[in-house]
Design a protein around this motif. Structure first.
Motif, PDB file in Angstrom:
ATOM      1  N   ALA A 105      64.554  37.510  51.604  1.00 33.81           N
ATOM      2  CA  ALA A 105      64.207  37.288  50.188  1.00 33.81           C
ATOM      3  C   ALA A 105      65.368  36.566  49.532  1.00 33.81           C
ATOM      4  N   THR A 106      65.082  35.839  48.483  1.00 34.18           N
ATOM      5  CA  THR A 106      66.134  35.125  47.755  1.00 34.18           C
ATOM      6  C   THR A 106      66.842  36.078  46.805  1.00 34.18           C
ATOM      7  N   PRO A 107      68.148  36.160  46.849  1.00 33.21           N
ATOM      8  CA  PRO A 107      68.859  37.059  45.937  1.00 33.21           C
ATOM      9  C   PRO A 107      68.648  36.676  44.477  1.00 33.21           C
ATOM     10  N   ARG A 108      68.735  37.680  43.636  1.00 31.49           N
ATOM     11  CA  ARG A 108      68.719  37.418  42.190  1.00 31.49           C
ATOM     12  C   ARG A 108      69.976  36.681  41.779  1.00 31.49           C
ATOM     13  N   ALA A 109      71.068  36.980  42.462  1.00 30.30           N
ATOM     14  CA  ALA A 109      72.354  36.340  42.189  1.00 30.30           C
ATOM     15  C   ALA A 109      73.269  36.601  43.378  1.00 30.30           C
ATOM     16  N   ILE A 110      74.359  35.851  43.436  1.00 32.80           N
ATOM     17  CA  ILE A 110      75.380  36.021  44.462  1.00 32.80           C
ATOM     18  C   ILE A 110      76.700  36.347  43.791  1.00 32.80           C
ATOM     19  N   LEU A 111      77.378  37.366  44.300  1.00 32.98           N
ATOM     20  CA  LEU A 111      78.752  37.658  43.895  1.00 32.98           C
ATOM     21  C   LEU A 111      79.650  37.188  45.026  1.00 32.98           C
ATOM     22  N   ALA A 112      80.424  36.148  44.765  1.00 37.04           N
ATOM     23  CA  ALA A 112      81.289  35.544  45.784  1.00 37.04           C
ATOM     24  C   ALA A 112      82.728  35.969  45.540  1.00 37.04           C
ATOM     25  N   VAL A 113      83.278  36.700  46.498  1.00 33.32           N
ATOM     26  CA  VAL A 113      84.687  37.109  46.450  1.00 33.32           C
ATOM     27  C   VAL A 113      85.472  36.013  47.152  1.00 33.32           C
ATOM     28  N   THR A 114      86.240  35.250  46.410  1.00 34.57           N
ATOM     29  CA  THR A 114      86.866  34.056  46.956  1.00 34.57           C
ATOM     30  C   THR A 114      88.355  34.243  47.224  1.00 34.57           C
ATOM     31  N   ALA A 115      88.771  33.769  48.390  1.00 40.65           N
ATOM     32  CA  ALA A 115      90.179  33.811  48.776  1.00 40.65           C
ATOM     33  C   ALA A 115      91.040  32.868  47.952  1.00 40.65           C
ATOM     34  N   HIS A 116      90.417  31.986  47.185  1.00 40.22           N
ATOM     35  CA  HIS A 116      91.150  30.930  46.474  1.00 40.22           C
ATOM     36  C   HIS A 116      91.373  31.229  44.998  1.00 40.22           C
ATOM     37  N   TRP A 117      91.303  32.505  44.643  1.00 36.87           N
ATOM     38  CA  TRP A 117      91.504  32.882  43.249  1.00 36.87           C
ATOM     39  C   TRP A 117      92.081  34.285  43.226  1.00 36.87           C
ATOM     40  N   GLU A 118      93.131  34.487  42.467  1.00 41.09           N
ATOM     41  CA  GLU A 118      93.705  35.816  42.340  1.00 41.09           C
ATOM     42  C   GLU A 118      94.342  35.974  40.973  1.00 41.09           C
ATOM     43  N   GLY A 119      94.513  37.208  40.563  1.00 43.53           N
ATOM     44  CA  GLY A 119      95.101  37.477  39.263  1.00 43.53           C
ATOM     45  C   GLY A 119      95.790  38.820  39.238  1.00 43.53           C
ATOM     46  N   PRO A 120      96.443  39.162  38.136  1.00 42.36           N
ATOM     47  CA  PRO A 120      97.122  40.449  38.015  1.00 42.36           C
ATOM     48  C   PRO A 120      96.150  41.621  37.998  1.00 42.36           C
ATOM     49  N   GLU A 121      94.876  41.338  37.718  1.00 47.65           N
ATOM     50  CA  GLU A 121      93.780  42.283  37.844  1.00 47.65           C
ATOM     51  C   GLU A 121      92.597  41.503  38.389  1.00 47.65           C
ATOM     52  N   PHE A 122      91.533  42.182  38.733  1.00 45.65           N
ATOM     53  CA  PHE A 122      90.355  41.465  39.215  1.00 45.65           C
ATOM     54  C   PHE A 122      89.783  40.620  38.085  1.00 45.65           C
ATOM     55  N   LEU A 123      89.536  39.366  38.368  1.00 52.23           N
ATOM     56  CA  LEU A 123      88.969  38.440  37.396  1.00 52.23           C
ATOM     57  C   LEU A 123      87.549  38.085  37.820  1.00 52.23           C
ATOM     58  N   ILE A 124      86.679  37.910  36.844  1.00 57.07           N
ATOM     59  CA  ILE A 124      85.269  37.653  37.111  1.00 57.07           C
ATOM     60  C   ILE A 124      84.840  36.427  36.315  1.00 57.07           C
ATOM     61  N   SER A 125      84.260  35.450  36.995  1.00 58.88           N
ATOM     62  CA  SER A 125      83.836  34.231  36.294  1.00 58.88           C
ATOM     63  C   SER A 125      82.590  34.520  35.465  1.00 58.88           C
ATOM     64  N   SER A 126      82.593  34.086  34.200  1.00 61.24           N
ATOM     65  CA  SER A 126      81.482  34.403  33.301  1.00 61.24           C
ATOM     66  C   SER A 126      80.911  33.181  32.610  1.00 61.24           C
ATOM     67  N   ASN A 127      81.300  31.987  33.064  1.00 61.41           N
ATOM     68  CA  ASN A 127      80.765  30.760  32.471  1.00 61.41           C
ATOM     69  C   ASN A 127      79.302  30.595  32.884  1.00 61.41           C
ATOM     70  N   PRO A 128      78.379  30.345  31.946  1.00 58.52           N
ATOM     71  CA  PRO A 128      76.975  30.173  32.321  1.00 58.52           C
ATOM     72  C   PRO A 128      76.708  28.897  33.104  1.00 58.52           C
ATOM     73  N   GLN A 129      77.582  27.907  32.976  1.00 54.00           N
ATOM     74  CA  GLN A 129      77.473  26.656  33.725  1.00 54.00           C
ATOM     75  C   GLN A 129      78.841  26.339  34.317  1.00 54.00           C
ATOM     76  N   PRO A 130      79.197  26.973  35.409  1.00 56.33           N
ATOM     77  CA  PRO A 130      80.566  26.844  35.934  1.00 56.33           C
ATOM     78  C   PRO A 130      80.901  25.407  36.333  1.00 56.33           C
TER      79      PRO A 130
END
Length: 272
Positions: free
Chosen positions: A45-70
């Motif tokens: 089945a096609t997912p409703r959405a994908i959560l991608a944990v990327t090795a190419h992004w890090e921060g002092p805490e977990f950061l989550i992308s929230s742009n509607p049109q990244p």
């Protein structure tokens, strides 16, 4: 709630914008491409959405992308000019980003939304072969500074509920990532570490976890990962399906002529 509980994946995502250079790659990425293209079939089945944990992004805490049109992040150098113009037009999912932040906060893990972050190649190079039409919304999750394996497993545990909500959790990294020894010079180390990693995946859940939390004691561990950013997405994928069996969904012993690389699935998809 979704009727399907999706498995989670750790994907060795290859180098740079490789899906957009298939003619120049001379077959080097054919096996990886085929493995990624098969994932939609596995899911059933096609997912409703994908959560991608990327090795190419890090921060002092977990950061989550929230742009509607990244936007796009071209985080590589030395590639053909056209690879700095490629677009992966998947929409973002701000509501999912807020849900991710809430779940992490409830687990006592610091998290923050990032409205500016775009898709880096750890995300779009892995997802383009899977969903070339970019029809599935995507949210990215960063790593956390300090690279503590248990913290990233705990993040996966906190996010496990998303699997029953139609969200596919994908950790995108590389099972061998030593750019100073990428090719014949890294062959022996990659073979040793990858063999240990695949062996670890076949163990009972508690033993598997214990080995992965102490991954730097594995054979050739620091030769394979001088800096463990490309291994830690595995910890999140594991944590989100901690008690489930693992399967190798991609493996080759001659990547770039000598390297052993692998990808893994945690949990059994509906289509298998």
């Amino acid at each position: 709630m979704s009727e399907i509980i999706f498995p989670t994946y750790f994907l060795s995502h290859g180098g740079g914008p490789w899906p957009f250079m298939m003619e120049q790659n001379g077959g080097r990425y054919d096996k990886l491409q085929a493995s990624l293209q098969d994932i939609p079939r596995q899911l059933g089945a096609t997912p409703r959405a994908i959560l991608a944990v990327t090795a190419h992004w890090e921060g002092p805490e977990f950061l989550i992308s929230s742009n509607p049109q990244p936007p796009m992040v071209y985080d590589y150098s030395g590639f053909p000019a056209h690879t700095y113009e490629v677009q992966y037009r998947a929409p973002g999912a701000p509501a999912l980003a807020e849900r991710v932040a809430k779940l992490l906060a409830e687990a006592g893990l610091g998290a923050a939304l990032d409205e500016q972050r775009g898709f880096d190649h750890g995300t779009f190079s892995a997802l383009y072969p899977m969903y070339p039409q970019a029809q599935v919304p995507v949210v990215q999750l960063s790593l956390k500074h300090g690279y503590d394996p248990l913290t990233h497993v705990q993040a996966g545990r906190a996010l496990a509920a998303l699997r029953a909500e139609g969200v596919l959790i994908v950790g995108s990294g590389l099972s061998y990532h030593n750019l100073r020894q990428f090719g014949a010079a890294g062959g022996a180390a990659s073979q040793q570490f990858d063999a240990w990693l695949r062996q670890s995946m076949a163990l009972a859940p508690d033993e598997r976890l214990a080995r992965l939390l102490a991954w730097d004691l594995a054979p050739a561990a620091r030769q394979a990962h001088p800096r463990e950013d490309h291994l830690l997405p595995l910890m999140v994928a594991l944590g989100a399906a901690e008690q489930e069996t693992a399967a190798v969904v991609y493996h080759e012993d001659d990547f770039f002529g000598a390297l052993a690389v692998s990808s893994f699935r945690f949990g059994q998809p509906a289509a298998l």
